[in-house]
Design a protein around this motif. Structure first.
Motif, PDB file in Angstrom:
ATOM      1  N   ALA A 130      -9.754   2.771   4.900  1.00 23.99           N
ATOM      2  CA  ALA A 130      -9.591   2.772   3.449  1.00 23.99           C
ATOM      3  C   ALA A 130     -10.630   3.713   2.868  1.00 23.99           C
ATOM      4  O   ALA A 130     -11.804   3.661   3.240  1.00 23.99           O
ATOM      5  N   ARG A 132     -11.946   4.969  -0.799  1.00 25.10           N
ATOM      6  CA  ARG A 132     -11.915   4.791  -2.257  1.00 25.10           C
ATOM      7  C   ARG A 132     -10.683   3.996  -2.676  1.00 25.10           C
ATOM      8  O   ARG A 132     -10.013   4.293  -3.648  1.00 25.10           O
ATOM      9  N   GLY A 133     -10.369   2.953  -1.887  1.00 18.19           N
ATOM     10  CA  GLY A 133      -9.243   2.084  -2.199  1.00 18.19           C
ATOM     11  C   GLY A 133      -7.883   2.641  -1.809  1.00 18.19           C
ATOM     12  O   GLY A 133      -6.862   2.031  -2.102  1.00 18.19           O
ATOM     13  N   GLN A 134      -7.850   3.766  -1.128  1.00 19.04           N
ATOM     14  CA  GLN A 134      -6.585   4.391  -0.739  1.00 19.04           C
ATOM     15  C   GLN A 134      -6.469   4.398   0.782  1.00 19.04           C
ATOM     16  O   GLN A 134      -7.446   4.627   1.503  1.00 19.04           O
ATOM     17  N   ASP A 135      -5.234   4.150   1.269  1.00 18.09           N
ATOM     18  CA  ASP A 135      -5.008   4.173   2.709  1.00 18.09           C
ATOM     19  C   ASP A 135      -5.217   5.576   3.261  1.00 18.09           C
ATOM     20  O   ASP A 135      -4.829   6.575   2.645  1.00 18.09           O
TER      21      ASP A 135
END
Length: 206
Positions: A130, A132-135
């Motif tokens: 992950a 910054r909160g993104q896959d």
């Protein structure tokens, strides 16, 4: 000056400057030096393109360029035969794979494409993460590379790279750190700071 006077002066100085005070001053100076060194090492430059922002060491200089490359910077050649290098690419995901359903599938196809371009390419690991909160998917690999300042008598080096892949709409964003295999662990802190600075916020309309 008499011997008695010298001894008296030395005794007086010991009384005025106790050992603990000397050590306190030494520790303070070391702390200040460490703080200054950390500030210099962590000094960074910022790059922005559309909705992408990323920071990298301020003393890294621009290198080559290609059609799909947004950013290509690296440490000075004085750092070694194959100094650390940061590259950010953005390319249509369909050009990597038109059938992949997941980011992991795209990463596999990306690795296959890299294997065709890099001599002795070998995947060391491929893991989801992950960012910054993104896959994202991180692909670590090694390959045989020519030194940056190659000469006719230069010996190839083993390069260690890490590609972090993210999706941006229909595009694939690839952030790469590349360096000599023996130096890779030493730049892990720099790599972590670069990745933590990556921001893919909403693009501002003109």
């Amino acid at each position: 000056m008499s011997t008695a006077t010298v001894r008296a002066r030395r005794f007086f100085l010991r009384e005025e400057e106790p050992e603990w005070l000397v050590w306190a001053v030494v520790i303070l100076l070391l702390a200040v030096g460490f703080a200054v060194r950390t500030a210099v090492i962590n000094r960074s430059a910022e790059f922005s393109a559309g909705n992408l922002t990323i920071r990298y060491p301020a003393d890294w200089a621009p290198l080559g360029a290609a059609d799909d490359v947004l950013l290509d910077v690296g440490e000075s050649f004085d750092a070694g035969l194959f100094p650390p290098r940061l590259t950010v690419r953005r390319t249509p995901a369909a050009e990597v794979s038109s059938s992949a359903r997941t980011l992991g599938d795209v990463a596999l196809m990306w690795a296959d494409r890299r294997a065709k371009d890099l001599l002795g390419y070998k995947v060391l690991s491929m893991e989801p993460m992950a960012l910054r909160g993104q896959d994202a998917v991180r692909v670590d690999y090694a390959y045989v590379a020519e030194p940056v300042m190659a000469s006719p008598n230069s010996i190839p080096v083993v390069a260690h790279g890490a590609d972090v892949l993210l999706r941006q709409g229909d595009d694939l964003l690839v952030v790469t750190l590349l360096t000599d295999a023996g130096a890779f662990d030493g730049v892990q802190g720099t790599w972590d700071r670069i990745l933590s600075s990556l921001d893919l916020g909403q693009e501002v309309a003109p």
